[in-house]
Write an enzyme that holds these catalytic residues in place. Sequence first.
Site, short mmCIF file in Angstrom:
data_model
loop_
_atom_site.label_atom_id
_atom_site.label_comp_id
_atom_site.label_asym_id
_atom_site.label_seq_id
_atom_site.Cartn_x
_atom_site.Cartn_y
_atom_site.Cartn_z
N LYS A 51 0.81 -1.22 0.00
CA LYS A 51 0.00 0.00 0.00
C LYS A 51 0.85 1.27 0.00
O LYS A 51 0.38 2.33 -0.40
CB LYS A 51 -0.98 0.00 1.18
CG LYS A 51 -1.88 -1.23 1.26
CD LYS A 51 -2.55 -1.55 -0.05
CE LYS A 51 -3.48 -2.77 -0.02
NZ LYS A 51 -2.89 -4.04 0.40
N TYR A 264 -11.79 -15.21 2.90
CA TYR A 264 -10.85 -14.16 3.31
C TYR A 264 -10.43 -14.32 4.77
O TYR A 264 -11.27 -14.42 5.67
CB TYR A 264 -11.49 -12.79 3.10
CG TYR A 264 -10.58 -11.64 3.49
CD1 TYR A 264 -9.64 -11.15 2.61
CD2 TYR A 264 -10.65 -11.08 4.76
CE1 TYR A 264 -8.79 -10.12 2.96
CE2 TYR A 264 -9.80 -10.04 5.14
CZ TYR A 264 -8.87 -9.57 4.24
OH TYR A 264 -8.03 -8.56 4.60
N TYR A 290 -2.57 -12.86 2.81
CA TYR A 290 -2.31 -12.56 1.40
C TYR A 290 -1.13 -13.35 0.82
O TYR A 290 -1.30 -14.18 -0.07
CB TYR A 290 -2.04 -11.05 1.23
CG TYR A 290 -3.22 -10.17 1.59
CD1 TYR A 290 -4.20 -9.89 0.65
CD2 TYR A 290 -3.35 -9.62 2.86
CE1 TYR A 290 -5.28 -9.07 0.97
CE2 TYR A 290 -4.42 -8.81 3.19
CZ TYR A 290 -5.38 -8.54 2.25
OH TYR A 290 -6.44 -7.74 2.57
C1 LIG Z 1 -3.65 -5.29 0.25
C2 LIG Z 1 -2.69 -6.42 0.18
C3 LIG Z 1 -2.58 -7.20 -0.99
C4 LIG Z 1 -3.48 -7.05 -2.18
O1 LIG Z 1 -3.29 -5.89 -2.90
P1 LIG Z 1 -4.54 -5.27 -3.71
O2 LIG Z 1 -4.01 -4.10 -4.38
O3 LIG Z 1 -5.59 -4.98 -2.68
O4 LIG Z 1 -5.04 -6.32 -4.64
C5 LIG Z 1 -1.62 -8.19 -1.01
N1 LIG Z 1 -0.81 -8.42 0.04
C6 LIG Z 1 -0.90 -7.71 1.18
C7 LIG Z 1 0.00 -8.05 2.30
C8 LIG Z 1 -1.84 -6.68 1.29
O5 LIG Z 1 -1.93 -5.99 2.43
#
Ligand SMILES: *Cc1c(COP(=O)(O)O)cnc(C)c1O
Length: 332
Positions: A51, A264, A290
Amino acid sequence: MLTQKNAPARHPLGFFPTPVMPLNRLTKRMNGPRILMKRDDQTGLASGGNKTRKLEFLIGEALATGCDTLVTGGAAQSNHCRQTVAAAACCGLRCHLALGGEPPTTADGNLLLDNMLGAHIHWTGKFRKGEKIPDIVNELEKQGHRPYVIPYGGSNPRGALGFVDGVAELIEQLRADDISIDAIVFASSSGGTHAGLMVGKEIAAANFELIGIAIDKEEAGTGKKTLAEHIAEIATGTAELLHFPTTFTAADVTLFDNYTGKGYGMVGKLEKNALRLIAKTEGILLDPVYTGRAMGGLLNLIDQGKFSAGETVLFWHTGGLPALFSYAQELQ
Ligand SMILES: *Cc1c(COP(=O)(O)O)cnc(C)c1O
């Protein structure tokens, strides 16, 4: 890098370029393609993550338009929210978060950091994708503040600019080391990362494959769009911001949605095995939501023979470390 002429407002927040490293021990162990890793878990902002790239452009606009308060939302353990609060703190902005669920008895992981970084938290029950952001914005405006809305995951055309730039950064690194890659594999959830990578690849006229591993079972956003449609729409908007004349459709999006397990944030065997394997063979930590799932997907694709031994695959580590500490029980 984004050219001067087209350059949208940007505020530096992270440590770039992030390293690219070969995972030699994992490569040997898998007996498959050469595996590299792009370390976006090292971007700064209170323990890193993808992010940060998006926030440089979002906060660039927030500052350019004279806003004084950031408003965003996500799950209770949102990495996006934690990085946003950290960015707000170092820019002297206030930050309000709409977080899904109820206040827990112990705030751990990302939530512990949100509090420490000075977040104003609004608990929003079953809404974990920022659905209550407009209510918070209304309230803040009534109080005379100037809120800037950052959508769920920072995923809009402007946020995705961060990954257009990320692709340019990567290509420069690969060129310097004379490496060519055949595919990039990464976690895809709110769409901004995937969209930015697509636009960046298109601008560079690169020919590696982009393979997103879907994290979320549900459809993206609040409408009835599929994640692929949502990603294509963001990508088209991002290209437009750059005056780059391309449109994208869902058919341009490669997304494997067969690794979402119980949904999720639910840790299963796939994630646990991937977390342990990468920790023990490379000394690198993934996160349970993730990158553990995305790496599980990559390892499965390798097992299925998706890549030949002569190919090179880059796994884009998108961060998420603090969430690990809120999954102590599930990971025992
Ligand atoms: C938000 C996030 C993602 C996914 O990214 P997007 O742009 O939302 O698809 C992947 N890995 C981590 C650790 C995240 O925080």
